[in-house]
Design a protein around this motif. Structure first.
Motif, PDB file in Angstrom:
ATOM      1  N   MET A   1      18.374  14.244   9.191  1.00 62.76           N
ATOM      2  CA  MET A   1      17.449  14.317  10.294  1.00 62.76           C
ATOM      3  C   MET A   1      18.096  13.621  11.477  1.00 62.76           C
ATOM      4  SD  MET A   1      13.571  12.762  10.601  1.00 62.76           S
ATOM      5  CE  MET A   1      12.864  13.858   9.415  1.00 62.76           C
ATOM      6  N   ASP A   2      18.155  14.282  12.601  1.00 64.39           N
ATOM      7  CA  ASP A   2      18.716  13.685  13.810  1.00 64.39           C
ATOM      8  C   ASP A   2      17.593  13.196  14.715  1.00 64.39           C
ATOM      9  OD1 ASP A   2      21.399  14.177  13.199  1.00 64.39           O
ATOM     10  OD2 ASP A   2      21.225  16.234  13.907  1.00 64.39           O
ATOM     11  N   VAL A   3      17.782  12.002  15.245  1.00 64.21           N
ATOM     12  CA  VAL A   3      16.808  11.400  16.154  1.00 64.21           C
ATOM     13  C   VAL A   3      17.574  10.866  17.343  1.00 64.21           C
ATOM     14  CG1 VAL A   3      15.096   9.581  16.417  1.00 64.21           C
ATOM     15  CG2 VAL A   3      15.351  10.719  14.211  1.00 64.21           C
ATOM     16  N   SER A   4      17.056  11.066  18.534  1.00 65.21           N
ATOM     17  CA  SER A   4      17.683  10.473  19.714  1.00 65.21           C
ATOM     18  C   SER A   4      16.646   9.637  20.451  1.00 65.21           C
ATOM     19  CB  SER A   4      18.261  11.556  20.632  1.00 65.21           C
ATOM     20  OG  SER A   4      17.266  12.471  21.009  1.00 65.21           O
ATOM     21  N   ALA A   5      17.127   8.538  21.028  1.00 65.69           N
ATOM     22  CA  ALA A   5      16.251   7.615  21.740  1.00 65.69           C
ATOM     23  C   ALA A   5      16.707   7.518  23.188  1.00 65.69           C
ATOM     24  CB  ALA A   5      16.300   6.239  21.090  1.00 65.69           C
ATOM     25  N   PRO A   6      15.761   7.397  24.100  1.00 60.12           N
ATOM     26  CA  PRO A   6      16.129   7.228  25.503  1.00 60.12           C
ATOM     27  C   PRO A   6      16.929   5.945  25.722  1.00 60.12           C
ATOM     28  CG  PRO A   6      13.769   7.655  25.276  1.00 60.12           C
ATOM     29  CD  PRO A   6      14.326   7.434  23.897  1.00 60.12           C
ATOM     30  N   VAL A   7      17.836   5.985  26.664  1.00 62.45           N
ATOM     31  CA  VAL A   7      18.624   4.802  27.019  1.00 62.45           C
ATOM     32  C   VAL A   7      17.662   3.696  27.454  1.00 62.45           C
ATOM     33  CG1 VAL A   7      20.332   3.893  28.640  1.00 62.45           C
ATOM     34  CG2 VAL A   7      20.595   6.201  27.707  1.00 62.45           C
ATOM     35  N   GLY A   8      17.936   2.492  26.993  1.00 62.25           N
ATOM     36  CA  GLY A   8      17.113   1.345  27.373  1.00 62.25           C
ATOM     37  C   GLY A   8      15.987   1.046  26.401  1.00 62.25           C
ATOM     38  N   MET A   9      15.812   1.888  25.404  1.00 60.64           N
ATOM     39  CA  MET A   9      14.771   1.656  24.412  1.00 60.64           C
ATOM     40  C   MET A   9      15.216   0.506  23.512  1.00 60.64           C
ATOM     41  SD  MET A   9      13.136   4.634  22.047  1.00 60.64           S
ATOM     42  CE  MET A   9      11.390   4.741  21.920  1.00 60.64           C
ATOM     43  N   SER A  10      14.343  -0.459  23.267  1.00 57.06           N
ATOM     44  CA  SER A  10      14.702  -1.613  22.431  1.00 57.06           C
ATOM     45  C   SER A  10      14.784  -1.202  20.963  1.00 57.06           C
ATOM     46  CB  SER A  10      13.671  -2.729  22.589  1.00 57.06           C
ATOM     47  OG  SER A  10      12.460  -2.377  21.934  1.00 57.06           O
ATOM     48  N   ASN A  11      15.476  -2.007  20.185  1.00 57.48           N
ATOM     49  CA  ASN A  11      15.578  -1.741  18.748  1.00 57.48           C
ATOM     50  C   ASN A  11      14.195  -1.676  18.098  1.00 57.48           C
ATOM     51  OD1 ASN A  11      18.325  -1.776  19.082  1.00 57.48           O
ATOM     52  ND2 ASN A  11      18.628  -3.757  18.103  1.00 57.48           N
ATOM     53  N   GLU A  12      13.309  -2.567  18.506  1.00 54.84           N
ATOM     54  CA  GLU A  12      11.957  -2.594  17.949  1.00 54.84           C
ATOM     55  C   GLU A  12      11.204  -1.316  18.293  1.00 54.84           C
ATOM     56  OE1 GLU A  12      13.285  -5.159  19.778  1.00 54.84           O
ATOM     57  OE2 GLU A  12      13.655  -6.497  18.090  1.00 54.84           O
ATOM     58  N   GLU A  13      11.383  -0.812  19.515  1.00 55.76           N
ATOM     59  CA  GLU A  13      10.731   0.436  19.920  1.00 55.76           C
ATOM     60  C   GLU A  13      11.290   1.620  19.130  1.00 55.76           C
ATOM     61  OE1 GLU A  13       9.583  -0.157  24.592  1.00 55.76           O
ATOM     62  OE2 GLU A  13      11.722   0.003  24.069  1.00 55.76           O
ATOM     63  N   ILE A  14      12.590   1.617  18.903  1.00 61.77           N
ATOM     64  CA  ILE A  14      13.221   2.686  18.125  1.00 61.77           C
ATOM     65  C   ILE A  14      12.663   2.685  16.707  1.00 61.77           C
ATOM     66  CG2 ILE A  14      15.386   3.450  17.072  1.00 61.77           C
ATOM     67  CD1 ILE A  14      16.778   2.462  19.693  1.00 61.77           C
ATOM     68  N   ILE A  15      12.603   1.511  16.087  1.00 66.84           N
ATOM     69  CA  ILE A  15      12.079   1.404  14.727  1.00 66.84           C
ATOM     70  C   ILE A  15      10.629   1.867  14.669  1.00 66.84           C
ATOM     71  CG2 ILE A  15      11.417  -0.264  12.927  1.00 66.84           C
ATOM     72  CD1 ILE A  15      14.024  -1.792  13.670  1.00 66.84           C
ATOM     73  N   ALA A  16       9.817   1.441  15.624  1.00 66.76           N
ATOM     74  CA  ALA A  16       8.404   1.829  15.644  1.00 66.76           C
ATOM     75  C   ALA A  16       8.251   3.342  15.806  1.00 66.76           C
ATOM     76  CB  ALA A  16       7.670   1.099  16.766  1.00 66.76           C
ATOM     77  N   GLU A  17       9.042   3.952  16.673  1.00 64.29           N
ATOM     78  CA  GLU A  17       8.960   5.389  16.905  1.00 64.29           C
ATOM     79  C   GLU A  17       9.409   6.173  15.672  1.00 64.29           C
ATOM     80  OE1 GLU A  17       7.962   8.823  18.683  1.00 64.29           O
ATOM     81  OE2 GLU A  17       7.583   6.830  19.498  1.00 64.29           O
ATOM     82  N   VAL A  18      10.493   5.733  15.058  1.00 67.54           N
ATOM     83  CA  VAL A  18      10.980   6.406  13.847  1.00 67.54           C
ATOM     84  C   VAL A  18       9.949   6.273  12.730  1.00 67.54           C
ATOM     85  CG1 VAL A  18      12.716   6.316  12.006  1.00 67.54           C
ATOM     86  CG2 VAL A  18      13.422   6.257  14.398  1.00 67.54           C
TER      87      VAL A  18
END
Length: 72
Positions: A1-18
């Motif tokens: 599964m590929d996921v991309s995150a916007p530049v500037g997104m914090s690690n915590e935000e990435i984890i929460a979104e995933v």
């Protein structure tokens, strides 16, 4: 599964979104997922935790079918 995150997104935000997206995809409550993120390689690792074997089995089956779809 590929996921991309916007530049500037914090690690915590990435984890929460995933966690939210994966839980929705698998039909699980987010509390059943443990997510870690290694920003140096961009790798996300997850664990499905449940007292119900069927819950975990269904999640694995759903993910296996995704792998099959990605291969075609």
């Amino acid at each position: 599964m590929d996921v991309s995150a916007p530049v500037g997104m914090s690690n915590e935000e990435i984890i929460a979104e995933v966690k939210s997206s994966l839980a929705e995809f698998l039909g699980l409550h987010p509390s059943l997922l443990s997510i870690s993120y290694d920003p140096t390689v961009g790798e996300i690792t997850y664990t499905v935790k449940s007292n119900s074997y069927n819950t975990v089995e269904n999640a694995v089956s759903t993910l296996d079918s995704l792998d099959t779809l990605d291969s075609t």
